[in-house]
Motif scaffolding. Structure first.
Motif, PDB file in Angstrom:
ATOM      1  N   PHE A  20      -3.969  15.483  -5.567  1.00 39.51           N
ATOM      2  CA  PHE A  20      -5.210  14.887  -5.063  1.00 39.51           C
ATOM      3  C   PHE A  20      -5.182  13.361  -5.005  1.00 39.51           C
ATOM      4  O   PHE A  20      -6.110  12.750  -4.470  1.00 39.51           O
ATOM      5  N   SER A  21      -4.157  12.727  -5.525  1.00 43.44           N
ATOM      6  CA  SER A  21      -4.117  11.265  -5.580  1.00 43.44           C
ATOM      7  C   SER A  21      -4.203  10.570  -4.214  1.00 43.44           C
ATOM      8  O   SER A  21      -4.769   9.481  -4.146  1.00 43.44           O
ATOM      9  N   PRO A  22      -3.696  11.156  -3.117  1.00 44.94           N
ATOM     10  CA  PRO A  22      -3.883  10.447  -1.845  1.00 44.94           C
ATOM     11  C   PRO A  22      -5.360  10.242  -1.487  1.00 44.94           C
ATOM     12  O   PRO A  22      -5.716   9.267  -0.821  1.00 44.94           O
ATOM     13  N   SER A  29      -2.383   6.493   4.661  1.00 44.17           N
ATOM     14  CA  SER A  29      -2.656   7.602   5.564  1.00 44.17           C
ATOM     15  C   SER A  29      -2.627   8.895   4.767  1.00 44.17           C
ATOM     16  O   SER A  29      -1.722   9.122   3.981  1.00 44.17           O
ATOM     17  N   LEU A  30      -3.634   9.745   4.978  1.00 42.82           N
ATOM     18  CA  LEU A  30      -3.668  11.027   4.281  1.00 42.82           C
ATOM     19  C   LEU A  30      -2.703  12.032   4.889  1.00 42.82           C
ATOM     20  O   LEU A  30      -2.537  13.122   4.367  1.00 42.82           O
ATOM     21  N   ILE A  33       3.940  10.141   5.146  1.00 43.78           N
ATOM     22  CA  ILE A  33       5.034  10.680   4.342  1.00 43.78           C
ATOM     23  C   ILE A  33       4.742  10.584   2.840  1.00 43.78           C
ATOM     24  O   ILE A  33       5.055  11.501   2.081  1.00 43.78           O
ATOM     25  N   ALA A  34       4.104   9.498   2.400  1.00 41.61           N
ATOM     26  CA  ALA A  34       3.777   9.356   0.975  1.00 41.61           C
ATOM     27  C   ALA A  34       2.766  10.413   0.553  1.00 41.61           C
ATOM     28  O   ALA A  34       2.892  11.011  -0.522  1.00 41.61           O
ATOM     29  N   ALA A  35       1.764  10.652   1.390  1.00 47.42           N
ATOM     30  CA  ALA A  35       0.756  11.666   1.067  1.00 47.42           C
ATOM     31  C   ALA A  35       1.383  13.052   1.040  1.00 47.42           C
ATOM     32  O   ALA A  35       1.125  13.835   0.114  1.00 47.42           O
ATOM     33  N   TRP A  36       2.223  13.362   2.022  1.00 49.07           N
ATOM     34  CA  TRP A  36       2.862  14.689   2.041  1.00 49.07           C
ATOM     35  C   TRP A  36       3.774  14.888   0.841  1.00 49.07           C
ATOM     36  O   TRP A  36       3.864  15.985   0.291  1.00 49.07           O
ATOM     37  N   ASN A  37       4.447  13.829   0.430  1.00 52.51           N
ATOM     38  CA  ASN A  37       5.280  13.935  -0.766  1.00 52.51           C
ATOM     39  C   ASN A  37       4.408  14.258  -1.982  1.00 52.51           C
ATOM     40  O   ASN A  37       4.781  15.083  -2.811  1.00 52.51           O
ATOM     41  N   VAL A  86       0.681   1.359  -3.557  1.00 50.81           N
ATOM     42  CA  VAL A  86      -0.111   2.167  -4.491  1.00 50.81           C
ATOM     43  C   VAL A  86       0.497   3.561  -4.614  1.00 50.81           C
ATOM     44  O   VAL A  86       0.655   4.091  -5.716  1.00 50.81           O
ATOM     45  N   ALA A  87       0.851   4.141  -3.488  1.00 48.00           N
ATOM     46  CA  ALA A  87       1.470   5.468  -3.501  1.00 48.00           C
ATOM     47  C   ALA A  87       2.812   5.427  -4.226  1.00 48.00           C
ATOM     48  O   ALA A  87       3.141   6.318  -5.013  1.00 48.00           O
TER      49      ALA A  87
END
Length: 115
Positions: A20-22, A29-30, A33-37, A86-87
């Motif tokens: 849930f951190s994204p 971006s939700l 690539i960082a969000a999907w990871n 941040v991610a």
């Protein structure tokens, strides 16, 4: 029945937070690539934590160590450490926490004695 360990509960919290951190940390971006990871690794960590709560096995901790190493390396391998700091920090810190938790759980697991 095997005793529940606090490390498994902590691992579940780490996995849920990672998933849930994204949303909470507002990654750039939700759907990036960082969000999907975070989604994929968070779900994996949570699933293995629930599995460990039901029937703890040594291999689950090793899987968590591999996931932790990926979390630490991912911002650099996937090149989002500069654009989504941040991610990147979130994933590196969680990688260290997840890896440390898994190593601690392995260290406390009794080794079978051979008679």
């Amino acid at each position: 029945m095997k005793a529940k360990r606090w490390q498994d509960w902590a691992m579940l919290v780490f996995g849920v937070w990672l998933f849930f951190s994204p949303f909470f940390l507002t990654y750039g971006s939700l759907t990036g690539i960082a969000a999907w990871n975070s989604y994929i690794l968070g779900a994996a960590v949570a699933v293995f934590a629930v599995w460990a709560l039901a029937d703890p096995q040594k291999w689950e901790e090793w899987v968590n160590i591999v996931l932790a190493v990926w979390l630490i390396l991912a911002p650099f391998v996937l090149s989002f450490y500069q654009t989504e700091a941040v991610a990147a920090w979130n994933q590196v810190i969680l990688g260290v926490l997840i890896g440390g938790d898994a190593i601690w759980a392995l260290a406390q697991r009794p080794t079978p004695s051979h008679a």
